[in-house]
Design an enzyme around this catalytic site. Structure first.
Site, PDB file in Angstrom:
ATOM      1  CG  HIS A  39     -38.072   5.660 -48.421  1.00  0.00           C
ATOM      2  ND1 HIS A  39     -38.618   4.687 -49.243  1.00  0.00           N
ATOM      3  CD2 HIS A  39     -37.469   6.549 -49.247  1.00  0.00           C
ATOM      4  CE1 HIS A  39     -38.344   4.966 -50.493  1.00  0.00           C
ATOM      5  NE2 HIS A  39     -37.665   6.097 -50.539  1.00  0.00           N
ATOM      6  CD  GLU A  66     -37.259  10.329 -49.314  1.00  0.00           C
ATOM      7  OE1 GLU A  66     -36.811  10.570 -50.450  1.00  0.00           O
ATOM      8  OE2 GLU A  66     -38.267   9.615 -49.107  1.00  0.00           O
ATOM      9  CG  ASP A  68     -39.866  11.174 -53.474  1.00  0.00           C
ATOM     10  OD1 ASP A  68     -38.655  11.059 -53.684  1.00  0.00           O
ATOM     11  OD2 ASP A  68     -40.537  10.303 -52.869  1.00  0.00           O
ATOM     12  CG  HIS A  81     -41.039   7.862 -55.900  1.00  0.00           C
ATOM     13  ND1 HIS A  81     -41.037   6.997 -56.981  1.00  0.00           N
ATOM     14  CD2 HIS A  81     -39.755   7.941 -55.480  1.00  0.00           C
ATOM     15  CE1 HIS A  81     -39.803   6.578 -57.196  1.00  0.00           C
ATOM     16  NE2 HIS A  81     -39.005   7.130 -56.302  1.00  0.00           N
ATOM     17  CD  GLU A 149     -35.365  11.859 -54.359  1.00  0.00           C
ATOM     18  OE1 GLU A 149     -35.141  11.496 -55.531  1.00  0.00           O
ATOM     19  OE2 GLU A 149     -35.644  11.061 -53.436  1.00  0.00           O
TER      20      GLU A 149
END
Length: 290
Positions: A39, A66, A68, A81, A149
């Site tokens: 993450h 992962e 953002d 993020h 994301e």
């Protein structure tokens, strides 16, 4: 995804949020069980969403990360993020009169000056916010997969098309990447729908836990349901698996943010396909032992 991440970094650049999704029940090292996704990189060990966090995951043998993605004032895609720069950079020191320090109010050059590592630890002083292009290049260099994301799409009209264009330019929309190396996710169902409409070949994930009765509607545009782990049950995971996504294969269920071995083992028993975690080494050991 919502969660504070701890970390440590060396260098970083500007980058974006993306999501990688693998084959079902193929663990981080190729074994059975859910895949393990780092993450925001290995964010318990290096500053989140920096290249150092990507490299730390790679050094641990974790091949899925992962991130953002958001957009600067002058239209560059960067990996961070929060909608504001204040938590993970020294923006208040460099630009004290620019509150509330939103990403969208700063140019890429201004963000490139920020220290995105010192908040995490002195050894990471000087780490930078990566551009999405820099982030993709590092993930490719490390032979990793990506869960990307699209963050806060309501703040950035057209970010879906822009992200897809950059992915294409960087070679991330060829057959191999579409089959096994890339998943694009968002908390916005509209954003996920838009990605599916623009590039139907991309595997997509919705971040959330729709009611069971709503899952067939999500199956039209999402290959995965990526839920907060505390809201999952064996019955819900089975309901997700019972449906086929837009690519004609069973939908997958991923859980976030799973940071204890006990939770990882329990969710493995539920049959989840992936575990998104700040501590991928801890979760991988639990999955292997389950």
């Amino acid at each position: 995804m919502h969660a504070r991440v701890a970390a440590a970094t060396t260098t970083a650049f500007f980058g974006l949020g993306v999501a990688i999704l693998p084959t079902p029940h193929a663990g981080a090292t190729g074994g059975d069980g859910p895949v393990v996704v780092a993450h925001r990189g290995a964010s318990a060990y290096a500053p989140e969403n920096t290249l150092a966090a990507v490299d730390r995951a790679a050094a641990m043998g974790i091949d899925r990360v992962e991130n953002d993605v958001q957009r600067t004032k002058d239209g560059r895609l960067v990996v961070i993020h929060d909608a504001t720069l204040s938590r993970t950079t020294d923006v208040k020191r460099l630009y004290p009169r620019r509150a509330p320090w939103q990403v969208k109010d700063f140019t890429a050059a201004e963000i490139a000056r920020l220290d995105a590592g010192s908040w995490f630890g002195r050894r990471y002083a000087g780490a930078r916010v990566p551009t999405l292009r820099q982030y993709l290049q590092r993930v490719s260099h490390n032979h990793q997969k990506l869960v990307l994301e699209i963050k806060n799409p309501q703040l950035y009209p057209g970010i879906e098309r822009q992200t897809l264009d950059l992915l294409s330019n960087e070679g991330w929309l060829d057959g191999d990447h579409l089959r096994r190396r890339l998943v694009v996710q968002s908390f916005s169902a509209d954003s996920v729908r838009k990605v599916h409409r623009l590039r139907p070949g991309i595997r997509t994930a919705y971040l959330g836990t729709p009611r069971t009765a709503e899952l067939p509607a999500y199956a039209r545009f999402a290959d995965q349901i990526n839920s907060e782990y505390s809201g999952l049950s064996p019955r819900y995971v089975s309901a997700v698996h019972a449906l086929k996504g837009p690519h004609g294969t069973p939908m997958k269920a991923f859980a976030w943010i799973v940071n204890s071995g006990g939770d990882a083992a329990r969710l493995t028993g539920y049959g989840v396909d992936g575990l998104i975690t700040n501590v991928p080494d801890v979760v991988r050991r639990a999955v292997t032992a389950s």
